[in-house]
Design an enzyme around this catalytic site. Structure first.
Site, PDB file in Angstrom:
ATOM      1  N   LYS A  80       0.960  -1.014  -0.688  1.00  0.00           N
ATOM      2  CA  LYS A  80       0.218  -0.123  -0.263  1.00  0.00           C
ATOM      3  C   LYS A  80       1.034   1.764   0.136  1.00  0.00           C
ATOM      4  O   LYS A  80       2.186   0.531   0.070  1.00  0.00           O
ATOM      5  CB  LYS A  80      -1.409  -0.164   1.146  1.00  0.00           C
ATOM      6  CG  LYS A  80      -1.830   1.365   1.402  1.00  0.00           C
ATOM      7  CD  LYS A  80      -3.027   0.306   0.085  1.00  0.00           C
ATOM      8  CE  LYS A  80      -4.607   0.965   0.039  1.00  0.00           C
ATOM      9  NZ  LYS A  80      -5.709  -0.572  -0.339  1.00  0.00           N
ATOM     10  N   GLY A 186     -19.119   8.145  -0.406  1.00  0.00           N
ATOM     11  CA  GLY A 186     -17.700   8.305  -1.287  1.00  0.00           C
ATOM     12  C   GLY A 186     -18.019   6.723  -3.497  1.00  0.00           C
ATOM     13  O   GLY A 186     -19.131   7.400  -3.281  1.00  0.00           O
ATOM     14  N   TYR A 190     -21.652   5.334  -2.335  1.00  0.00           N
ATOM     15  CA  TYR A 190     -22.543   5.615  -3.710  1.00  0.00           C
ATOM     16  C   TYR A 190     -22.892   4.207  -4.154  1.00  0.00           C
ATOM     17  O   TYR A 190     -24.598   3.957  -4.002  1.00  0.00           O
ATOM     18  CB  TYR A 190     -22.799   6.642  -4.103  1.00  0.00           C
ATOM     19  CG  TYR A 190     -23.374   7.126  -5.411  1.00  0.00           C
ATOM     20  CD1 TYR A 190     -24.664   7.506  -5.017  1.00  0.00           C
ATOM     21  CD2 TYR A 190     -22.695   6.677  -6.346  1.00  0.00           C
ATOM     22  CE1 TYR A 190     -25.941   7.693  -5.785  1.00  0.00           C
ATOM     23  CE2 TYR A 190     -24.453   7.484  -7.757  1.00  0.00           C
ATOM     24  CZ  TYR A 190     -25.716   7.392  -7.175  1.00  0.00           C
ATOM     25  OH  TYR A 190     -26.626   7.471  -8.118  1.00  0.00           O
TER      26      TYR A 190
END
Length: 352
Positions: A80, A186, A190
């Site tokens: 990451k 977001g 959504y």
């Protein structure tokens, strides 16, 4: 404090820090494990309070990607990256190109992709400096739509599949009439709300930004809820779709839901929270299993030959994997997060 002494270090293979004063970039890349293949994990840009908070986040997220790829049956390791800064105020094309140079410096040990605060256009800027940028040459879409490199649609669909499977396992019900509280509206939250609305669920939504909430109220008939009230609602499902540690000492006593199933990474503030949820009779969908749709999408985009159907089939398997975890959890009397960890470790340690 040394990185090696950090509580979240967990034998990471590689942790790199990068600062480009001219571009305004301060970033960290963490590679947790590459036993199954090169590390893949998104780049997140967030206004962290300090570098210590950013380091904690990237270490936790990187480890989660190792487990996520293993449980999604991918030949990938876990990594990451995080950029310290407000994506709405501080981001520039020069910063993104500098981030591309940082990724490139690891020589292919780590591939980056989209995450919170980073868009496909940002990845395209990074790709001018590195060939180790995923999600910029998309060809497949789980629903046959035009693929633009954004993995959020696949992530949201995978969470929807997993949430549906979890509700079915816990209650024997379909999603018709099921009440779901979504924390975070977001890109993924959504889209998850849209899937749930189409399946007949009743929605309650919250976010620190009002735009997504207003859109869900307008389009899906959702009920807007204050952020501090979302976990105390008397609903069937809580879907954390924002930042990590949503299930913590403060929120746990408030929970009335029977299912926790959402898109956020590292939803449990501590691993022991899994046992506490089990004691309360709450079925928890391990986050890195249910939200694996994005990395599955990116994996298929990197394949020389795949298809829309193959991508969708892989995403649909998230529900099957979760049910296998729940069955083993019941059989062994252990928390679902502990069972998922064991299953993932059995897979990636076998290649070590």
């Amino acid at each position: 404090m040394s990185v090696f002494d950090h509580s979240e270090f967990d034998n990471h293979e590689h942790v790199a820090f990068y600062h480009d004063k001219e571009a305004g970039l301060s970033a960290i890349i963490a590679v947790h494990n590459t036993n199954l293949g090169p590390a893949l994990g998104g780049c997140r840009m967030w206004p962290y309070i300090n570098s210590s908070e950013a380091l904690t986040d990237v270490l936790r997220l990187s480890k989660g990607m190792t487990y996520k790829s293993a449980m999604a049956n991918l030949e990938l390791g876990g990594g990451k990256s995080v950029i310290i800064g407000d994506p709405r105020k501080a981001k520039t094309p020069e910063m993104m190109r500098a981030m591309g140079r940082f990724v490139d410096s690891l020589g292919g040990k780590y591939f980056t992709a989209e995450d919170s605060g980073i868009a496909v256009t940002d990845l395209q800027a990074m790709a001018k400096e590195s060939s180790y940028i995923a999600g910029v040459n998309a060809r497949y879409h789980y629903n046959g739509e035009e693929a633009d490199g954004n993995p959020a649609p696949s992530t949201a669909y995978g969470v929807f599949v997993g949430l549906r499977a979890t509700v079915e396992y816990a209650t024997g019900r379909s999603l018709e009439g099921v009440s779901v509280a979504i924390q975070g509206m977001g890109h993924v939250g959504y889209r998850l709300a849209k899937h749930l609305h189409n399946a007949g669920a009743t929605l309650y939504v919250t976010d620190i930004y009002p735009e997504g909430v207003e859109r869900a109220v307008r389009e899906f008939g959702a009920t807007a809820v204050a952020p501090e009230d979302i976990f105390g609602l008397d609903v069937d499902v809580i879907a954390p779709c924002a930042l990590g540690a949503a299930i913590n000492d403060e929120s746990l006593p408030m929970l009335k839901a029977k299912v926790i199933a959402g898109a956020a990474n590292n939803q449990l503030a501590r691993e022991e929270m899994g046992e506490l949820l089990r004691e309360k009779g709450i079925l928890y969908a391990p986050d890195y299993v249910i939200n694996a749709g994005g990395v599955i999408d990116i994996f298929h985009q990197r394949m020389e030959s795949s298809s829309n159907e193959a991508l969708r089939d892989h995403l649909d398997n998230i529900g099957t994997t979760l049910k296998a975890i729940y069955a083993r959890s019941d059989e062994e009397g252990k928390a679902t997060n502990r069972v998922a960890n064991t299953m993932a470790e059995e897979r990636f340690n076998a290649k070590g």
